[in-house]
Design an enzyme around this catalytic site. Structure first.
Site, PDB file in Angstrom:
ATOM      1  N   ASP A  72       0.771  -1.234  -0.030  1.00 60.69           N
ATOM      2  CA  ASP A  72       0.129  -0.135  -0.100  1.00 60.69           C
ATOM      3  C   ASP A  72       0.743   1.115   0.094  1.00 60.69           C
ATOM      4  OD1 ASP A  72       0.905  -0.373   2.590  1.00 60.69           O
ATOM      5  OD2 ASP A  72      -1.056  -0.256   3.508  1.00 60.69           O
TER       6      ASP A  72
ATOM      7  N   ASP B 159       7.081   3.966   3.235  1.00 64.46           N
ATOM      8  CA  ASP B 159       7.411   5.009   4.195  1.00 64.46           C
ATOM      9  C   ASP B 159       8.908   5.143   4.683  1.00 64.46           C
ATOM     10  OD1 ASP B 159       7.112   7.202   5.908  1.00 64.46           O
ATOM     11  OD2 ASP B 159       5.863   6.172   7.550  1.00 64.46           O
TER      12      ASP B 159
ATOM     13  N   PHE C 228       0.046  11.436   7.287  1.00 66.45           N
ATOM     14  CA  PHE C 228      -0.468  10.237   7.707  1.00 66.45           C
ATOM     15  C   PHE C 228      -1.883  10.258   6.596  1.00 66.45           C
ATOM     16  CE2 PHE C 228      -2.916   7.045   9.874  1.00 66.45           C
ATOM     17  CZ  PHE C 228      -1.752   6.294  10.122  1.00 66.45           C
TER      18      PHE C 228
ATOM     19  N   ASP D 105      -5.395   2.059   7.011  1.00 67.87           N
ATOM     20  CA  ASP D 105      -6.190   2.170   8.333  1.00 67.87           C
ATOM     21  C   ASP D 105      -5.589   3.218   9.283  1.00 67.87           C
ATOM     22  OD1 ASP D 105      -3.853   0.464   9.125  1.00 67.87           O
ATOM     23  OD2 ASP D 105      -4.986   0.089  10.712  1.00 67.87           O
TER      24      ASP D 105
END
Ligand code: 5GP
Ligand code: MG
Length: 179
Positions: free
Chosen positions: A98, A101, A152, A159
């Site tokens: 996904d 980071d 974020f 989620d």
């Protein structure tokens, strides 16, 4: 728009269009290789479902579950909760993730999958936060859907403490939604 979302970063339509392009790129590179697409659970599952349907050739599906995040902070301790089932020896493997980071999760998964004797290993990530990379992590994705700023984000599989995965877009959470 959901009441907890401050800003939609990527709309359903933008995501859909980009996935079609990525599907073409993967088809060009893997169309004759019967690749194994490895989904990193749970965050990548929505992207994965759309991505494999944008790949118009033979491929196989595998899943791996890891854990590293708690709340909005990466803990840096990556753990495999559920491993792939298939023998990946000699296979062309593409990890679908996904978001990239700090890079710690993917660095860990790559090392783990490489140890299974894969023929090749590449990373396809929907989102990349280039500014987020941890010191010393040099890992980069081979296919990137979108580069995004260091905020974020939730939705489209991502989620905040298990919520918001079912939003059809990617958005920035309002600070007051962090309970
Ligand atoms: P990394 O190991 O690269 O720091 O983290 C990758 C994982 O952290 C992703 O699979 C995702 O679960 C989580 N993550 C990183 N940034 C975000 C973000 O902005 N939002 C959400 N929901 N998860 C994130
Ligand atoms: Mg994840």
């Amino acid at each position: 728009m959901h009441k907890d979302i401050q800003q939609v970063l990527l709309s359903e339509e933008q995501i859909r269009d980009r996935i079609q392009q990525l599907g073409q790129e993967l088809l060009r590179d893997y169309g004759d290789k019967n690749p194994v697409f490895v989904c990193i659970l749970k965050g990548a599952v929505v992207f994965y479902a759309d991505m494999i349907r944008a790949f118009d050739a033979h491929c196989e599906m595998e899943f791996i579950q890891i854990s590293s995040y708690q709340g909005t902070q990466s803990t840096g301790n990556v753990m495999i909760r559920q491993d792939v089932r298939k023998d990946l020896q000699g296979r062309h493997v593409v990890i679908l993730e996904d978001i990239l980071d700090t890079g710690r999760s993917l660095a860990y998964v790559c090392e783990h999958l490489r140890s299974k004797g894969v023929a090749s290993l590449k990373i396809c990530t929907l989102l990349d936060k280039p500014e987020g990379r941890a010191p010393g992590v040099t890992l980069e994705a081979d296919y990137v859907g979108f580069h995004i700023p260091n905020a974020f984000v939730v939705g489209y599989g991502l989620d905040y403490d298990e919520y918001y995965r079912n939003l059809p877009y990617v958005g920035i959470l309002k600070p007051e939604a962090y309970a």
